[in-house]
Design a protein around this motif. Sequence first.
Motif, PDB file in Angstrom:
ATOM      1  N   VAL A  93     -53.906  17.980 -39.808  1.00 31.17           N
ATOM      2  CA  VAL A  93     -53.379  18.771 -40.777  1.00 31.17           C
ATOM      3  C   VAL A  93     -51.884  18.762 -40.844  1.00 31.17           C
ATOM      4  CG1 VAL A  93     -53.612  20.546 -42.109  1.00 31.17           C
ATOM      5  CG2 VAL A  93     -55.617  20.153 -40.531  1.00 31.17           C
ATOM      6  N   THR A  94     -51.248  17.711 -41.428  1.00 33.66           N
ATOM      7  CA  THR A  94     -49.834  17.798 -41.467  1.00 33.66           C
ATOM      8  C   THR A  94     -49.442  18.955 -42.637  1.00 33.66           C
ATOM      9  OG1 THR A  94     -49.641  16.167 -43.227  1.00 33.66           O
ATOM     10  CG2 THR A  94     -49.689  15.511 -40.900  1.00 33.66           C
ATOM     11  N   ARG A  95     -48.225  19.299 -42.621  1.00 35.64           N
ATOM     12  CA  ARG A  95     -47.787  20.142 -43.691  1.00 35.64           C
ATOM     13  C   ARG A  95     -48.217  19.461 -45.097  1.00 35.64           C
ATOM     14  NH1 ARG A  95     -44.056  24.551 -42.102  1.00 35.64           N
ATOM     15  NH2 ARG A  95     -43.142  24.892 -44.127  1.00 35.64           N
ATOM     16  N   ASN A  96     -47.647  18.190 -45.117  1.00 35.63           N
ATOM     17  CA  ASN A  96     -47.793  17.524 -46.488  1.00 35.63           C
ATOM     18  C   ASN A  96     -49.178  17.204 -46.910  1.00 35.63           C
ATOM     19  OD1 ASN A  96     -44.836  17.323 -46.214  1.00 35.63           O
ATOM     20  ND2 ASN A  96     -44.920  15.153 -45.592  1.00 35.63           N
TER      21      ASN A  96
ATOM     22  N   LEU B 104     -39.735  14.900 -45.499  1.00 38.25           N
ATOM     23  CA  LEU B 104     -39.817  16.499 -45.448  1.00 38.25           C
ATOM     24  C   LEU B 104     -39.966  16.639 -46.719  1.00 38.25           C
ATOM     25  CD1 LEU B 104     -36.971  17.194 -42.728  1.00 38.25           C
ATOM     26  CD2 LEU B 104     -39.647  17.002 -42.418  1.00 38.25           C
ATOM     27  N   TYR B 105     -41.125  17.122 -47.351  1.00 38.58           N
ATOM     28  CA  TYR B 105     -41.382  17.287 -48.702  1.00 38.58           C
ATOM     29  C   TYR B 105     -40.626  18.514 -49.401  1.00 38.58           C
ATOM     30  CZ  TYR B 105     -45.074  13.751 -49.047  1.00 38.58           C
ATOM     31  OH  TYR B 105     -45.586  12.512 -48.974  1.00 38.58           O
ATOM     32  N   PRO B 106     -40.103  18.607 -50.245  1.00 37.10           N
ATOM     33  CA  PRO B 106     -39.299  19.794 -50.827  1.00 37.10           C
ATOM     34  C   PRO B 106     -40.580  20.860 -51.260  1.00 37.10           C
ATOM     35  CG  PRO B 106     -39.000  17.978 -52.334  1.00 37.10           C
ATOM     36  CD  PRO B 106     -39.574  17.269 -51.076  1.00 37.10           C
ATOM     37  N   GLU B 107     -41.744  20.252 -51.411  1.00 36.54           N
ATOM     38  CA  GLU B 107     -42.625  21.048 -51.848  1.00 36.54           C
ATOM     39  C   GLU B 107     -43.107  22.207 -50.615  1.00 36.54           C
ATOM     40  OE1 GLU B 107     -42.652  17.746 -52.190  1.00 36.54           O
ATOM     41  OE2 GLU B 107     -43.898  17.045 -54.005  1.00 36.54           O
ATOM     42  N   TRP B 109     -40.784  22.097 -47.616  1.00 35.87           N
ATOM     43  CA  TRP B 109     -39.729  22.157 -46.677  1.00 35.87           C
ATOM     44  C   TRP B 109     -38.485  22.501 -47.064  1.00 35.87           C
ATOM     45  CZ3 TRP B 109     -40.709  21.600 -41.474  1.00 35.87           C
ATOM     46  CH2 TRP B 109     -39.605  21.282 -40.451  1.00 35.87           C
ATOM     47  N   ASP B 110     -37.645  23.486 -46.275  1.00 30.73           N
ATOM     48  CA  ASP B 110     -36.360  23.794 -46.686  1.00 30.73           C
ATOM     49  C   ASP B 110     -35.306  22.549 -46.298  1.00 30.73           C
ATOM     50  OD1 ASP B 110     -33.774  24.850 -46.559  1.00 30.73           O
ATOM     51  OD2 ASP B 110     -34.356  26.531 -45.697  1.00 30.73           O
ATOM     52  N   SER B 111     -34.801  22.213 -47.359  1.00 29.43           N
ATOM     53  CA  SER B 111     -34.139  20.919 -47.130  1.00 29.43           C
ATOM     54  C   SER B 111     -32.651  20.937 -46.168  1.00 29.43           C
ATOM     55  CB  SER B 111     -33.643  20.267 -48.373  1.00 29.43           C
ATOM     56  OG  SER B 111     -32.709  20.967 -49.130  1.00 29.43           O
ATOM     57  N   SER B 112     -32.281  22.418 -45.920  1.00 32.65           N
ATOM     58  CA  SER B 112     -31.307  22.725 -44.949  1.00 32.65           C
ATOM     59  C   SER B 112     -31.578  22.472 -43.437  1.00 32.65           C
ATOM     60  CB  SER B 112     -30.540  23.876 -45.313  1.00 32.65           C
ATOM     61  OG  SER B 112     -31.389  25.033 -44.806  1.00 32.65           O
ATOM     62  N   VAL B 113     -32.902  22.215 -43.287  1.00 34.52           N
ATOM     63  CA  VAL B 113     -33.542  22.230 -41.816  1.00 34.52           C
ATOM     64  C   VAL B 113     -33.734  20.990 -41.324  1.00 34.52           C
ATOM     65  CG1 VAL B 113     -35.382  23.023 -40.073  1.00 34.52           C
ATOM     66  CG2 VAL B 113     -34.730  24.616 -42.189  1.00 34.52           C
ATOM     67  N   HIS B 114     -33.008  20.293 -40.268  1.00 33.42           N
ATOM     68  CA  HIS B 114     -32.915  19.110 -39.958  1.00 33.42           C
ATOM     69  C   HIS B 114     -33.719  18.985 -38.523  1.00 33.42           C
ATOM     70  CE1 HIS B 114     -30.867  18.294 -43.484  1.00 33.42           C
ATOM     71  NE2 HIS B 114     -30.052  19.097 -43.183  1.00 33.42           N
ATOM     72  N   PRO B 115     -35.076  18.783 -38.370  1.00 35.65           N
ATOM     73  CA  PRO B 115     -35.527  18.913 -36.983  1.00 35.65           C
ATOM     74  C   PRO B 115     -35.095  17.763 -35.766  1.00 35.65           C
ATOM     75  CG  PRO B 115     -37.138  17.917 -38.648  1.00 35.65           C
ATOM     76  CD  PRO B 115     -36.070  18.488 -39.340  1.00 35.65           C
ATOM     77  N   LEU B 116     -34.447  16.860 -35.977  1.00 37.67           N
ATOM     78  CA  LEU B 116     -34.087  15.861 -35.020  1.00 37.67           C
ATOM     79  C   LEU B 116     -32.579  16.302 -34.616  1.00 37.67           C
ATOM     80  CD1 LEU B 116     -36.798  14.747 -34.939  1.00 37.67           C
ATOM     81  CD2 LEU B 116     -35.688  12.411 -34.944  1.00 37.67           C
ATOM     82  N   ILE B 175     -44.153   4.045 -54.635  1.00 36.19           N
ATOM     83  CA  ILE B 175     -45.040   4.565 -53.692  1.00 36.19           C
ATOM     84  C   ILE B 175     -44.420   5.587 -53.177  1.00 36.19           C
ATOM     85  CG2 ILE B 175     -46.187   4.028 -51.370  1.00 36.19           C
ATOM     86  CD1 ILE B 175     -46.251   1.241 -52.184  1.00 36.19           C
ATOM     87  N   ARG B 176     -45.315   6.874 -52.927  1.00 40.24           N
ATOM     88  CA  ARG B 176     -44.740   8.038 -52.059  1.00 40.24           C
ATOM     89  C   ARG B 176     -45.635   8.241 -51.001  1.00 40.24           C
ATOM     90  NH1 ARG B 176     -44.128  14.481 -53.250  1.00 40.24           N
ATOM     91  NH2 ARG B 176     -42.430  14.647 -51.885  1.00 40.24           N
ATOM     92  N   HIS B 177     -44.851   7.947 -49.726  1.00 44.72           N
ATOM     93  CA  HIS B 177     -45.698   8.002 -48.318  1.00 44.72           C
ATOM     94  C   HIS B 177     -45.306   8.991 -47.862  1.00 44.72           C
ATOM     95  CE1 HIS B 177     -48.301   4.859 -48.421  1.00 44.72           C
ATOM     96  NE2 HIS B 177     -47.533   3.818 -48.199  1.00 44.72           N
ATOM     97  N   PHE B 178     -45.646   8.926 -46.277  1.00 43.77           N
ATOM     98  CA  PHE B 178     -45.261  10.166 -45.551  1.00 43.77           C
ATOM     99  C   PHE B 178     -46.158  11.305 -45.564  1.00 43.77           C
ATOM    100  CE2 PHE B 178     -41.647   7.334 -46.197  1.00 43.77           C
ATOM    101  CZ  PHE B 178     -41.498   6.996 -44.762  1.00 43.77           C
TER     102      PHE B 178
END
Lengths: 170, 501
Positions: A93-96, B104-107, B109-116, B175-178
Amino acid sequence: MSFLSKLLFKNKAQDIVSGSSDFILIKGDELKRSIDKVFGRSIFVRLVDSGSCNACENELAALSNPYYDLERFGIKFVASPKHADVLIVTGCVTRNMLNPLLKTYENIPEPKFVITAGDCPETGGPFKDSYSVCGPVSKHLKVAVNIKGCPPEPEAVISGFLKFMDMIKK
Amino acid sequence: MDNILINKHIVELNDFVNSADNVKGSGKYLLGIAASDERSLNSNFNIRYFFGGNGGIDEYLVKVGESFQSISKICPAAKMYEREIFDLFGLKPIGHPDLRPLMLYPENWDSSVHPLRKDYNNLIPEMKKYGEYKFKEVSGEGIFEVLVGPVHAGIIEPGHFRFSLAGEPVLQLEIRHFWKHRGIEKVCEGKNFKEALDLVTKISGDNNVNIAISYLEAVESILNVEIPERAQHIRVILAELERIWNYVRDVAWIFMDIGFALPAQSLFALQEELMRLNKSLTGHRFLFNSLTIGGVNFDFDSSKLKAIDDIIKKVENNMKEFEAFILNSSTVLDRLEFTGKINKKTAEELSLCGVSARASGLPRDSRIEFPYLIYDKFNLKPVLLESGDVFARTVLKIKEIYVSSKIVGDLLFNLPKGNITASYENKPEAYKYAIGNSETARGNAFFYVMADNNGKIFRLKYIDPSFRVWPSIQYGVLGNIIADFPLINKSLNLSYAGNDM
Ligand code: SF4
């Protein structure tokens, strides 16, 4: 005789596929009888992969090969959630995938049941602490049966469905 | 690994765009781009570009602040990597034509957060909508859209496909993946090499052996472990067995998708036999956990070798019949020929690898270009076809099954005696890094692994062949009817899990 013509002219599938073990035939029979009794027809199953490594899907797909041929035991994978009785979930279950997972579930008519296949949907697997994982499935949906394994082998899935039928009968 | 030539270059940010032009001129192609937050070591983010081809691998290290020059205008294959770096590190690729979020989907995820980034505080943004993802628009009289996925009709992985059509032919596919982005690279950080091997196995389960081989190439080079000869041979046998079962399955799906169930089902039965062989060899149908740092976990006695030999012969004989069947059946040819054509030029621009490159005339095979383990012994020649269509990819897979069977057949009765593991000390030099390569059934698997000062992983970057090849489908479908999309897609049979990571 060539391989293809052998396939065409042998009488029974069992003659070619010697590997349909007794286990499969006995458990399969038991499953079929139980499903017939409760549902009076096959169970329709819809799969959602919520973030697997793809081995789990490979095993679920293998259930349709001539060795297992799951449909003969009364379990049919269907294309639309609107046709389904059971939602099988693989992956962590990923967030997406959370939203598509929940939407698929919503679109299944009542009564409906959730079965998880694999360790990932049950526990989050090795990904459970990731920033992009929000499993396990039980956090979001009521789960009837967890089928364990990484991935669960086809026989384990058949046993899992038997467990599910036992549960339903109660 | 020792025989790969790696030429290291350190280049200035502004000069890199020029060097990228030169690199391209040299005939090398982009293997991958790995960003890494090394501010604690040298107050920079480091971006490493790896180009490979004849003559080995060129590594270009660019030290950057919060932004860097995009090279995607010169090297279109860089587009996806640069978007990924923008998402995960927040470093802005200047001049990039498309900076929409990737994984990191805007739906949610907050785009100011960069986990790496190393200063990411591990706080996960609340699950709510932060923005909108904009799809490309195609408009005009009679043009309509067909949206497919992320959840598909069959037992397959999730992805979103958006077709713009005029009648039946496809004008555009986006295509939208991830959807399955699991953040594996981040999960690996701070783990020791052994723990990470378990995660690496689960990047793309059906290719786990070959992916793990690439990872171990990198790790064993960091740890200076020389693995025993016998273990090298067994790794190759396992790798080729994985390739064979993958290809048998892929060819089965081609028959399935043209509605020809009889050969499809007999190939699925053959795949099942191969999976059962795997289980009898290692206790696992997908060969999970058969490799370890320094060697392999399973040895083969003579009965196991015989079992492998028997099935390999059977596969070879059966495939010959299926090959003749494809080549001589006009109804099969009618569906496969000219369908889903990926031009050589497109393959070059997108830095394709694996079957999709070789079926479009590009001789790319990591076993030959960057030989590892004992692959240089076999004198392999790339199997090449030119037409770039579903037909070429299908026939190529069958022909490569023969190559793999020959490799396995040659090794089975010539296994050197000795140990299957080497002992090693888990004391890597602080911040040492290495790369790994291997050829999976889908193409080159590339690892960049960097140790920290405690023998753990500081940064792990993996590039799956599917990540490189997915964009090419958007070109392969153009002008084809939408009903052929499943067939085109299956002829590549890419991994969503490996792509999304
Ligand atoms: S349970 Fe295992 S096989 Fe299934 S998706 Fe998770 S890691 Fe892969």
